[in-house]
Scaffold this motif. Structure first.
Motif, mmCIF file in Angstrom:
data_model
loop_
_atom_site.group_PDB
_atom_site.id
_atom_site.type_symbol
_atom_site.label_atom_id
_atom_site.label_comp_id
_atom_site.label_asym_id
_atom_site.label_seq_id
_atom_site.Cartn_x
_atom_site.Cartn_y
_atom_site.Cartn_z
ATOM 1 N N THR A 107 0.707 -1.169 0.087
ATOM 2 C CA THR A 107 -0.071 0.033 -0.135
ATOM 3 C C THR A 107 1.047 1.333 -0.128
ATOM 4 N N MET A 108 1.931 1.224 0.735
ATOM 5 C CA MET A 108 2.793 2.233 0.944
ATOM 6 C C MET A 108 3.396 2.604 -0.508
ATOM 7 N N ASN A 109 4.059 1.517 -1.072
ATOM 8 C CA ASN A 109 4.334 1.714 -2.448
ATOM 9 C C ASN A 109 3.560 2.368 -3.524
ATOM 10 N N CYS A 110 2.152 2.061 -3.394
ATOM 11 C CA CYS A 110 1.110 2.589 -4.049
ATOM 12 C C CYS A 110 1.007 4.066 -3.899
ATOM 13 N N ILE A 111 1.038 4.472 -2.458
ATOM 14 C CA ILE A 111 0.721 5.804 -2.284
ATOM 15 C C ILE A 111 1.544 6.717 -2.987
ATOM 16 N N LEU A 112 3.082 6.206 -2.751
ATOM 17 C CA LEU A 112 4.130 6.711 -3.289
ATOM 18 C C LEU A 112 4.374 6.695 -4.899
ATOM 19 N N GLY A 113 3.589 6.023 -5.463
ATOM 20 C CA GLY A 113 3.576 5.769 -6.929
ATOM 21 C C GLY A 113 4.974 5.096 -7.499
ATOM 22 N N ARG A 114 5.575 4.010 -6.569
ATOM 23 C CA ARG A 114 6.469 3.409 -7.046
ATOM 24 C C ARG A 114 6.257 2.068 -6.712
ATOM 25 N N LYS A 115 5.141 1.495 -7.632
ATOM 26 C CA LYS A 115 4.748 0.101 -7.997
ATOM 27 C C LYS A 115 6.113 -0.781 -8.458
ATOM 28 N N ARG A 116 6.037 -1.833 -7.867
ATOM 29 C CA ARG A 116 7.218 -2.764 -8.270
ATOM 30 C C ARG A 116 6.747 -3.554 -9.367
ATOM 31 N N SER A 117 7.721 -3.404 -10.398
ATOM 32 C CA SER A 117 7.379 -4.037 -11.811
ATOM 33 C C SER A 117 8.110 -5.324 -11.490
ATOM 34 N N SER A 118 7.259 -6.489 -12.097
ATOM 35 C CA SER A 118 7.987 -7.691 -12.329
ATOM 36 C C SER A 118 8.907 -8.039 -13.624
ATOM 37 N N LYS A 119 8.948 -6.925 -14.353
ATOM 38 C CA LYS A 119 9.419 -7.113 -15.503
ATOM 39 C C LYS A 119 10.973 -6.948 -15.144
ATOM 40 N N LEU A 120 11.766 -7.769 -16.022
ATOM 41 C CA LEU A 120 13.344 -7.392 -15.656
ATOM 42 C C LEU A 120 13.720 -6.527 -17.137
ATOM 43 N N PRO A 121 14.989 -5.922 -16.519
ATOM 44 C CA PRO A 121 15.549 -4.863 -17.630
ATOM 45 C C PRO A 121 15.642 -5.498 -18.874
ATOM 46 N N ARG A 122 15.948 -4.557 -19.987
ATOM 47 C CA ARG A 122 16.044 -5.382 -21.215
ATOM 48 C C ARG A 122 17.322 -6.100 -21.334
ATOM 49 N N ASN A 123 18.285 -5.446 -20.734
ATOM 50 C CA ASN A 123 19.471 -6.103 -20.801
ATOM 51 C C ASN A 123 19.768 -7.487 -19.953
ATOM 52 N N SER A 124 18.821 -7.790 -19.313
ATOM 53 C CA SER A 124 18.912 -9.049 -18.375
ATOM 54 C C SER A 124 18.868 -10.335 -19.459
ATOM 55 N N PRO A 125 19.330 -11.343 -19.090
ATOM 56 C CA PRO A 125 19.452 -12.518 -19.776
ATOM 57 C C PRO A 125 18.153 -13.036 -20.138
ATOM 58 N N SER A 126 17.870 -14.028 -21.226
ATOM 59 C CA SER A 126 16.451 -14.466 -21.584
ATOM 60 C C SER A 126 16.246 -15.721 -20.485
ATOM 61 N N ALA A 127 15.093 -16.161 -20.840
ATOM 62 C CA ALA A 127 14.396 -17.197 -19.993
ATOM 63 C C ALA A 127 15.347 -18.602 -19.985
ATOM 64 N N GLN A 128 15.771 -18.939 -21.290
ATOM 65 C CA GLN A 128 16.628 -19.970 -21.518
ATOM 66 C C GLN A 128 18.049 -19.666 -20.833
ATOM 67 N N GLN A 129 18.657 -18.591 -21.204
ATOM 68 C CA GLN A 129 19.970 -18.313 -20.342
ATOM 69 C C GLN A 129 19.852 -18.592 -18.951
#
Length: 696
Positions: A107-129
């Motif tokens: 709830t605090m993260n929602c109030i602060l507008g810093r919702k955690r994203s489950s997406k990894l950065p684009r430069n992260s390895p692929s699922a198979q890697q």
């Protein structure tokens, strides 16, 4: 038709619920719009906004003063309604989550507008890697430990646990309602829906669980895992796959059956005292604070006697993922007495597992899991504790002291400053034996995370000139400060760095909360501050007994700033009266005494770990002291010490000393622990402010 096997029960469970879900709630792909940042917006807010826009258009068209005044007045009404709606919404959200720290953080993260994203950065390895990296890491450990024969120092079990008790509907219902509402892609329907229709499904789910337990088998469909990579530390390089740990997402019903198994297994282990005494992870009445308090108490008592202590912090590499299945099953049978359907069920639980890595929409191939216990499971951590129970035995055999919390093990040795070189050889020999045991059991010590530090008085530390410890041809430099289970320990045990770091973290969170304070009511702000700030201030504060006011001042400043945030006071406004009359908060020093007294009360009620309870000895239990007045007052024995800065800060001294200062009416153990806590706070409040507090 009733299935005959557990596999048939689970297949029926999956097929029936899946067909019902497909019929009444079929899966559909929806294109979601960008989620609005103001979830509190309702019809009234939209009506006010439309009215404002209408009046604005009217003024733009006419340019009259009257129309402008009407528009400005409407804008003020609109913003007033917005503020009311926003405050009411977030205050209600916070108050609903009282007592639920995880939900409060969300709830605090929602109030602060810093919702955690489950997406990894684009430069992260692929699922198979990721899958290849995780498998290769485990394979590397197994290659480096190949060729050995499993060693064990544990005695053979004299008791057996061969059958599970039948689970009633109440047992299954408690397990389901007490579990987090997390779903897995392998589940036939969301967990929230299952809980909603639990009364209708409960008889079938009870039969399903009992069929698995009584037949000693977990079906293959429940041994599949979806692995999500998670960064080990915030700020780590997302492109480096070694900075991620695999977290397994398992089916909901498999975790429910695990809970039922875990409950019966831990009951058996506790009844026969088969778990290591100095292992504090995943056990009731144990915590990281009790573990650190035991270690520091021993070191403070040694420093009081003029000795120095070498503390070593050991860490295993990919510990949960490298557990050898054959060795684990053999150890459970020989050393812990698990046999029959109990052992068969555990064997089916850890073997034949598969996993696949998911990264967003990217999917890896399915891979067999040949070793390890799944991270994210309920039973896996308990099995790991049993698998590694030998480590503390090895430490004890070398006449050293040790304590473990999961795969983190602390070993320490007290010695005279003049004999440190000779005693260091004992520590090295012990760690060599631990490494040998780990290698034979397909585990590996992580030298990169192993740390050493000398602890004691400044005068004694000056006599120690050993600054490097050599293990397996690796030179490890002795540190000036180390972090043990979240506590920063410095060489002279002042804990000043620990206080500074904790205060800095609290002030960061306060700055975040200050930006949204206007959207919260006073009660909601109190709840958030208690969850986010007070818990940080109080974490392991039992170690801070006897510290000078200078070192405690940063924590008191945190409490003062928190009180100003809640009540809207300015930075330099006097805050003591507010903390006393409005918030009823204890100062830092009294909060430390409160923690010590509650720990002592738990020790006397036998609801604390035995290694702490043994430090709280009544005077009446000491031979030859039964006739003393202190025995009649039910005082605790206070060991003699030499140094105020060391011996008197040990829990063996600080706990009984603080307890003995309490009035007899508070020390009465016949009242409940909640009543004791209220009376204790009233007494400490009176000591701090010279007045009493009425607690309902």
């Amino acid at each position: 038709m009733r299935p005959d096997t557990a596999e048939g029960f689970f297949d029926m469970y999956h097929s029936v619920l899946q067909s019902l879900a497909d019929r009444f709630a079929p899966v559909r792909k929806l294109k979601l719009r960008r989620q609005r940042l103001a979830p509190w917006m309702d019809d009234e807010c939209r009506r006010q906004r439309r009215q404002s826009r209408r009046l604005e258009r009217c003024y733009r068209r006419t340019q009259s003063i009257a129309d402008r005044q009407a528009w400005v007045a409407q804008e003020r009404r609109r913003h007033h309604v917005y503020r009311q709606k926003e405050r009411a919404y977030w205050s209600a959200e916070v108050m609903m989550q009282t007592g639920q720290p995880k939900n409060l953080w969300r709830t605090m993260n929602c109030i602060l507008g810093r919702k955690r994203s489950s997406k990894l950065p684009r430069n992260s390895p692929s699922a198979q890697q990721f899958l290849d990296l995780f498998n290769e890491k485990v394979a590397a450990v197994h290659r480096s430990t190949a060729g050995g024969t499993a060693q064990s120092t544990l005695p053979d079990a004299r008791v057996t646990f061969d059958t599970f008790d039948y689970c009633t509907e109440d047992d299954v219902q408690r397990a389901i309602t007490g579990a987090a509402s997390k779903s897995c892609a392998l589940d036939p329907l969301p967990t929230t829906v299952l809980k909603e229709f639990l009364p209708e499904l409960l008889p079938f789910l009870t039969d399903l669980c009992n069929s698995s337990l009584l037949q000693g088998s977990l079906p293959l469909s429940q041994r599949q895992a979806i692995v999500f990579p998670r960064l080990k530390k915030v700020g780590a390089d997302p492109a480096d796959g070694s900075n991620y740990r695999p977290v397994s997402n398992l089916t909901f019903m498999s975790k429910i059956v695990e809970r039922l198994v875990c409950r019966q297994l831990t009951t058996f282990l506790d009844r026969h005292k088969l778990l290591p005494d100095l292992q504090s992870a995943y056990r009731k009445q144990h915590s990281t604070e009790t573990a650190v308090l035991k270690i520091i108490s021993d070191i403070l008592q040694a420093a009081d006697k003029g000795k120095v202590t070498l503390l070593g912090l050991l860490d295993m590499s990919a510990a949960f993922d490298t557990v050898d299945h054959a060795i684990l099953i053999s150890r459970l049978e020989v050393s812990f007495g698990l046999r029959g359907t109990v052992l068969s069920w555990i064997q089916s639980f850890i073997t034949g597992r598969t996993q696949a890595v998911h990264v967003g929409d990217d999917r890896s191939t399915v891979s067999d899991v040949l070793c390890g216990v799944p991270q994210g499971s309920v039973l896996g951590p308990v099995l790991f504790l049993l698998y590694t129970a030998d480590v503390l035995n090895i430490v004890r055999n070398h006449r050293l002291m040790g304590h473990s919390y999961a795969d983190d093990t602390s070993i320490y040795l007290h010695a005279d400053a003049c004999s440190c070189a000779a005693q260091l050889l004992t520590v090295i020999a012990c760690i060599d034996d631990i490494c040998s045991w780990m290698s034979s059991n397909r585990l590996k010590l992580n030298m990169d995370k192993t740390q050493f530090i000398w602890l004691g008085t400044a005068q004694q530390l000056e006599k120690v000139n050993i600054q490097t410890v050599t293990l397996a041809d690796v030179d490890i430099h002795v540190s000036d400060t180390v972090t043990c289970l979240g506590v920063v320990i410095d060489s002279t045990l002042t804990f000043a760095e620990n206080v500074k770091k904790r205060a800095g973290n609290c002030f960061y969170q306060l700055r975040q909360l200050r930006t949204v304070r206007r959207t919260l009511s006073i009660d909601a702000a109190k709840t958030l501050v208690h969850s986010v700030i007070s818990n940080r201030v109080d974490y392991c504060n039992s170690l801070l007994y006897g510290m000078s006011a200078v070192h405690l001042r940063p924590l008191q400043s945190v409490l003062n700033a928190s009180a100003r945030l809640i009540t809207g006071k300015r930075k330099y406004d006097h805050i003591t009266d507010t903390m006393r009359d409005d918030l009823h908060w204890l100062p830092v020093r009294q909060r430390i005494e409160y923690k010590l007294c509650t720990l002592v009360s738990k020790c006397l009620r036998r609801t604390a770990p035995p290694y702490l309870a043994d430090m709280c000895v009544p005077v009446s239990a000491t031979v030859g002291r039964l006739h003393l007045r202190s025995a009649a007052r039910h005082d605790l024995t206070v060991p003699r010490t030499r140094l105020v800065r060391y011996g008197q800060r040990s829990f063996a001294v600080s706990g009984p000393t603080t307890w003995n200062t309490l009035p007899q009416s508070i020390r009465n153990l016949s009242c409940s622990f909640v009543t004791f806590g209220k009376k204790l706070k009233t007494e400490l409040f009176h000591r701090a402010y010279g007045t009493s507090i009425a607690l309902s």
